[in-house]
Design a protein around this motif. Structure first.
Motif, PDB file in Angstrom:
ATOM      1  N   GLY A 163       0.818  -1.207   0.000  1.00  0.00           N
ATOM      2  CA  GLY A 163       0.000   0.000   0.000  1.00  0.00           C
ATOM      3  C   GLY A 163       0.855   1.260   0.000  1.00  0.00           C
ATOM      4  N   MET A 164       1.947   1.206   0.742  1.00  0.00           N
ATOM      5  CA  MET A 164       2.822   2.376   0.879  1.00  0.00           C
ATOM      6  C   MET A 164       3.423   2.773  -0.459  1.00  0.00           C
ATOM      7  SD  MET A 164       3.661   4.388   3.365  1.00  0.00           S
ATOM      8  CE  MET A 164       4.500   5.942   3.072  1.00  0.00           C
ATOM      9  N   GLU A 165       3.614   1.804  -1.334  1.00  0.00           N
ATOM     10  CA  GLU A 165       4.185   2.115  -2.649  1.00  0.00           C
ATOM     11  C   GLU A 165       3.247   2.996  -3.486  1.00  0.00           C
ATOM     12  OE1 GLU A 165       5.138  -1.729  -4.239  1.00  0.00           O
ATOM     13  OE2 GLU A 165       6.642  -2.103  -2.671  1.00  0.00           O
ATOM     14  N   MET A 166       1.962   2.995  -3.130  1.00  0.00           N
ATOM     15  CA  MET A 166       1.001   3.815  -3.875  1.00  0.00           C
ATOM     16  C   MET A 166       0.508   5.013  -3.082  1.00  0.00           C
ATOM     17  SD  MET A 166      -1.252   0.712  -5.525  1.00  0.00           S
ATOM     18  CE  MET A 166      -1.038  -0.350  -4.071  1.00  0.00           C
ATOM     19  N   ALA A 167       0.842   5.077  -1.798  1.00  0.00           N
ATOM     20  CA  ALA A 167       0.235   6.068  -0.899  1.00  0.00           C
ATOM     21  C   ALA A 167       0.911   7.420  -0.987  1.00  0.00           C
ATOM     22  CB  ALA A 167       0.279   5.562   0.531  1.00  0.00           C
ATOM     23  N   LYS A 168       0.113   8.467  -0.753  1.00  0.00           N
ATOM     24  CA  LYS A 168       0.648   9.837  -0.656  1.00  0.00           C
ATOM     25  C   LYS A 168       0.505  10.387   0.760  1.00  0.00           C
ATOM     26  CE  LYS A 168      -0.808  10.841  -5.381  1.00  0.00           C
ATOM     27  NZ  LYS A 168      -1.975  11.432  -6.068  1.00  0.00           N
ATOM     28  N   GLY A 169      -0.001   9.555   1.661  1.00  0.00           N
ATOM     29  CA  GLY A 169      -0.222  10.000   3.028  1.00  0.00           C
ATOM     30  C   GLY A 169      -0.994   8.909   3.754  1.00  0.00           C
ATOM     31  N   PRO A 170      -1.344   9.145   5.010  1.00  0.00           N
ATOM     32  CA  PRO A 170      -1.976   8.073   5.796  1.00  0.00           C
ATOM     33  C   PRO A 170      -3.352   7.652   5.279  1.00  0.00           C
ATOM     34  CG  PRO A 170      -1.799  10.117   7.080  1.00  0.00           C
ATOM     35  CD  PRO A 170      -1.018  10.332   5.828  1.00  0.00           C
ATOM     36  N   ALA A 171      -4.128   8.583   4.746  1.00  0.00           N
ATOM     37  CA  ALA A 171      -5.479   8.203   4.303  1.00  0.00           C
ATOM     38  C   ALA A 171      -5.435   7.361   3.037  1.00  0.00           C
ATOM     39  CB  ALA A 171      -6.344   9.447   4.097  1.00  0.00           C
ATOM     40  N   SER A 172      -4.545   7.699   2.113  1.00  0.00           N
ATOM     41  CA  SER A 172      -4.444   6.860   0.916  1.00  0.00           C
ATOM     42  C   SER A 172      -3.735   5.547   1.260  1.00  0.00           C
ATOM     43  CB  SER A 172      -3.758   7.596  -0.238  1.00  0.00           C
ATOM     44  OG  SER A 172      -2.542   8.162   0.163  1.00  0.00           O
ATOM     45  N   LEU A 173      -2.843   5.567   2.241  1.00  0.00           N
ATOM     46  CA  LEU A 173      -2.237   4.298   2.683  1.00  0.00           C
ATOM     47  C   LEU A 173      -3.303   3.359   3.223  1.00  0.00           C
ATOM     48  CD1 LEU A 173       0.006   2.354   3.368  1.00  0.00           C
ATOM     49  CD2 LEU A 173       0.454   3.667   5.454  1.00  0.00           C
ATOM     50  N   ARG A 174      -4.204   3.915   4.020  1.00  0.00           N
ATOM     51  CA  ARG A 174      -5.295   3.103   4.571  1.00  0.00           C
ATOM     52  C   ARG A 174      -6.075   2.404   3.458  1.00  0.00           C
ATOM     53  NH1 ARG A 174     -10.164   4.409   8.777  1.00  0.00           N
ATOM     54  NH2 ARG A 174     -11.758   3.421   7.564  1.00  0.00           N
ATOM     55  N   MET A 175      -6.366   3.143   2.406  1.00  0.00           N
ATOM     56  CA  MET A 175      -7.117   2.567   1.294  1.00  0.00           C
ATOM     57  C   MET A 175      -6.298   1.508   0.560  1.00  0.00           C
ATOM     58  SD  MET A 175      -8.820   4.499  -1.987  1.00  0.00           S
ATOM     59  CE  MET A 175      -7.262   4.769  -2.843  1.00  0.00           C
ATOM     60  N   HIS A 176      -5.066   1.856   0.227  1.00  0.00           N
ATOM     61  CA  HIS A 176      -4.251   0.919  -0.544  1.00  0.00           C
ATOM     62  C   HIS A 176      -3.884  -0.316   0.280  1.00  0.00           C
ATOM     63  CE1 HIS A 176      -4.059   3.549  -3.951  1.00  0.00           C
ATOM     64  NE2 HIS A 176      -3.469   4.522  -3.293  1.00  0.00           N
ATOM     65  N   LEU A 177      -3.746  -0.157   1.571  1.00  0.00           N
ATOM     66  CA  LEU A 177      -3.460  -1.302   2.440  1.00  0.00           C
ATOM     67  C   LEU A 177      -4.585  -2.342   2.324  1.00  0.00           C
ATOM     68  CD1 LEU A 177      -2.409  -0.974   6.210  1.00  0.00           C
ATOM     69  CD2 LEU A 177      -3.887  -2.786   5.408  1.00  0.00           C
ATOM     70  N   ILE A 178      -5.821  -1.875   2.423  1.00  0.00           N
ATOM     71  CA  ILE A 178      -6.955  -2.807   2.358  1.00  0.00           C
ATOM     72  C   ILE A 178      -7.071  -3.413   0.957  1.00  0.00           C
ATOM     73  CG2 ILE A 178      -9.481  -2.987   2.538  1.00  0.00           C
ATOM     74  CD1 ILE A 178      -8.075  -2.742   5.238  1.00  0.00           C
ATOM     75  N   ASP A 179      -6.919  -2.584  -0.064  1.00  0.00           N
ATOM     76  CA  ASP A 179      -6.921  -3.119  -1.435  1.00  0.00           C
ATOM     77  C   ASP A 179      -5.826  -4.167  -1.608  1.00  0.00           C
ATOM     78  OD1 ASP A 179      -9.029  -1.523  -2.212  1.00  0.00           O
ATOM     79  OD2 ASP A 179      -7.890  -0.303  -3.624  1.00  0.00           O
ATOM     80  N   SER A 180      -4.643  -3.888  -1.061  1.00  0.00           N
ATOM     81  CA  SER A 180      -3.516  -4.815  -1.214  1.00  0.00           C
ATOM     82  C   SER A 180      -3.757  -6.116  -0.460  1.00  0.00           C
ATOM     83  CB  SER A 180      -2.221  -4.161  -0.705  1.00  0.00           C
ATOM     84  OG  SER A 180      -1.897  -3.026  -1.484  1.00  0.00           O
ATOM     85  N   LEU A 181      -4.355  -6.001   0.718  1.00  0.00           N
ATOM     86  CA  LEU A 181      -4.661  -7.213   1.492  1.00  0.00           C
ATOM     87  C   LEU A 181      -5.638  -8.083   0.705  1.00  0.00           C
ATOM     88  CD1 LEU A 181      -4.479  -8.826   4.130  1.00  0.00           C
ATOM     89  CD2 LEU A 181      -6.257  -7.359   5.092  1.00  0.00           C
ATOM     90  N   TYR A 182      -6.617  -7.432   0.089  1.00  0.00           N
ATOM     91  CA  TYR A 182      -7.606  -8.161  -0.714  1.00  0.00           C
ATOM     92  C   TYR A 182      -6.941  -8.859  -1.899  1.00  0.00           C
ATOM     93  CZ  TYR A 182     -11.581  -8.980  -3.806  1.00  0.00           C
ATOM     94  OH  TYR A 182     -12.507  -9.557  -4.632  1.00  0.00           O
ATOM     95  N   GLY A 183      -6.021  -8.163  -2.553  1.00  0.00           N
ATOM     96  CA  GLY A 183      -5.445  -8.680  -3.799  1.00  0.00           C
ATOM     97  C   GLY A 183      -4.163  -9.477  -3.622  1.00  0.00           C
ATOM     98  N   LEU A 184      -3.709  -9.625  -2.420  1.00  0.00           N
ATOM     99  CA  LEU A 184      -2.409 -10.259  -2.142  1.00  0.00           C
ATOM    100  C   LEU A 184      -2.288 -11.619  -2.838  1.00  0.00           C
ATOM    101  CD1 LEU A 184      -0.218  -9.017  -0.372  1.00  0.00           C
ATOM    102  CD2 LEU A 184      -1.041 -10.390   1.531  1.00  0.00           C
ATOM    103  N   ASP A 185      -1.235 -11.776  -3.633  1.00  0.00           N
ATOM    104  CA  ASP A 185      -1.070 -13.046  -4.334  1.00  0.00           C
ATOM    105  C   ASP A 185       0.193 -13.767  -3.855  1.00  0.00           C
ATOM    106  OD1 ASP A 185       0.946 -11.611  -5.518  1.00  0.00           O
ATOM    107  OD2 ASP A 185       0.008 -11.493  -7.485  1.00  0.00           O
TER     108      ASP A 185
END
Lengths: 281, 281, 281
Positions: free
Chosen positions: C245-267
């Motif tokens: 998520g951090m690789e796509m984040a610009k701050g804590p709120a976008s990290l929160r979003m990308h973290l959950i997306d990444s957890l969902y998509g984790l391969d």
């Protein structure tokens, strides 16, 4: 297009026109929706209502209901994080709404999961909600219990299997009953309408079901005499926003964001081209 | 630039410098802010405080207040989802904060909506908050009730119309009073300052008002002797974050995300170039 | 690669394989996780569990616990917004979980902050949680209090300093104890394992700690006989999602979003290449 598809397409167009008019009415009138809902859903529910143009008010205190509920244009009751501390306020608000001629909508979350919860839901159903929206398991549990059938925790049911139970519950309760699923179905006990918008990933976001029930309350608030129609339209509009959000989403968290943005920005062409509603009865 | 604009521009620059120093102090000192707030706002409020560098603590239990409140650097009380179960803790925390010499900030959400709520808000005002922040309707309702005038549910008021009521409330309560609106105004009863940052779409996100009140608590915590200034600066910094977020947003949900990211990443050039504060008295 | 690094690399690979198998089992079995948690965390916690493939149920009513808790595959108790109204339900649920042979996980938020809270946490520890996860300060406060040592509000402790306290607490309580920090450590009182995934900015998002404790409950639910391992794997998988998520984040709120997306998509490739777990004992 084959000749025989014309009436179907015309019906679709009519539903789409109604959807746009209903959303426009919510945006114009900004109905005040009192929400007594579970803790998990409050944030997304309030943001869903705001994005649609309505005015949410999360207010659950027993002392405030006599003053406040008659001012609201509709009431939403969701039993998700039910407790004996909150149940009296739920009942009181339902009674004040009914006495004030305001529509109110029930979301019987996990109705069949415990005896306490089922009893509470049945008591609320007895207070004559305008609309009840649940998933298949919830509607089946409520319907069986309303009819005195044997109860129990239901496993996953597809919404289409729940159609007969929904019709029974609608007849028994006098409410419009909506069952969410791959196809959302809405019935008054006789007529059955299917709403086919939405995407599967919405189920991977907490509180989307709760939030669309609140949106139903907003749509019914601006057209209380056509509660079945308003319910179908709210489900469809939310589903369209989900479809548009899905085109930009990379997972459930970004879908949640894009869904709300899409609901806020929804315009006439999108509504007219995407609404997918059909009569099933 | 015309000669006569120089003093105005210098005053602006001074405010902008102060805003940067205040934000830097919050980041450096990371004040512990106890929040007794409504259920809807908890998530965004905690994330707002964290993004600004403060340390939020959502703790509302009556039993814990004697131990905890004196440890906090400031206290936020928001009555959004008020109930008689929570009110005693709100009052107790306010008293402990005052006794400990800690600033505390009141957000009288929907103050005029019910009799129970108005009475509770007046009791809290009587416990001498350092700052009260509300929208025009809330401040007018509180101000009228504080002065014993006829009460009632107020319709929408623009913040500028509320200025006189805000000054009266400030004089009657001894608190700094802030009124959110197209222009945020802040007064101690004599001096009036206007904060003009922010974007309209922030009102379409639930809990932005609640969250900026918590940010006020954080700013007052690091400069308790200048509560009027700290209040103006917190409102402005949050507004700047909203403006920067709006440049990336496609709707209210993405604005919410970009606002928090922007607050976290806010740097000196952005603060210095964007802060828009003017004296109105 | 040097000859002596081979065994270390093999151990890493083994952990990574286990992490992938554990995540796959959660996705496949979709365990029902009852969460009695604080108001701030409910939204992110439910979305974390959903993104990982589990089924969250936020249900805290004392009346429902006898019916519901034995149906859940694991129980999460988090004392963040503790009150005397909720504590009896927490204790009852812990007892029902133990009686039903279900694992349960305790998050002793701010354990040392007040006397009421510390006492409540000690009572919960006495009900034999399967896993306890906290930050350094919380685990040290609990460990000292369990051993009757002098108490007090602890300042910030790095997780590595807390290792001895964690081992003591594990021995005294019979629970697996996890301490979050720059390196997360997990111990059963003898063995100590370090989990090194994650990014610092996750601490700037409220409820990430709460949410990973719920994820531990989900991982333990599908492998209750290996609670230490399941705890390490859940912490690591969440940390990997944070890194991605951090690789796509610009701050804590976008990290929160990308973290959950990444957890969902984790391969599988991401899990196998990123998991960073080492034995510390």
């Amino acid at each position: 297009m084959a000749e025989e598809d014309r009436p179907k397409e015309e019906a679709q167009n009519e539903w789409a026109q109604k959807a746009w008019r209903a959303l426009s009415a919510v945006r114009r009138q900004s109905p005040l929706i009192q929400c007594i809902t579970n803790f998990v859903s409050m944030d997304l529910m309030a943001n869903t209502l705001l994005a649609a143009g309505a005015s949410p008010a999360m207010l659950h205190s027993l002392q405030e209901i006599p003053d406040f509920t008659p001012q609201a244009h509709a009431l939403l009751i969701n039993v998700g994080t039910l407790s004996d501390a909150w149940l009296p306020a739920m009942k009181s608000a339902a009674e004040f709404a009914t006495q004030s001629g305001r529509p109110w909508v029930l979301d019987p979350v996990a109705a069949g999961a415990t005896g306490f919860r089922l009893k509470a839901c049945l008591e609320l159903v007895g207070l004559r909600p305008t609309v009840i929206r649940g998933n298949g398991s919830e509607i089946i549990a409520l319907s069986k219990a309303s009819l005195g059938a044997t109860q129990g925790v239901d496993s996953i049911h597809e919404s289409v299997d729940a159609m007969e139970y929904a019709k029974s519950l609608a007849k028994a309760s006098g409410a419009i009953v909506a069952v969410s699923g791959a196809v959302d179905i809405v019935t008054d006990g006789q007529q059955v309408v299917g709403a086919r918008n939405g995407v599967a990933m919405m189920q991977r976001i907490t509180a989307t079901g709760c939030s669309v029930t609140a949106l139903i309350a907003a749509f019914v608030a601006v057209d209380p005499l056509h509660a079945l129609e308003a319910t179908v339209l709210a489900l469809s509009v939310f589903g369209v926003a989900g479809e548009m959000g899905m085109e930009m989403a990379k997972g459930p968290a970004s879908l949640r964001m894009h869904l709300i943005d899409s609901l806020y920005g929804l315009d006439q062409p999108a509504v007219l081209s995407r609404i997918n509603i059909t009569s099933l009865s």
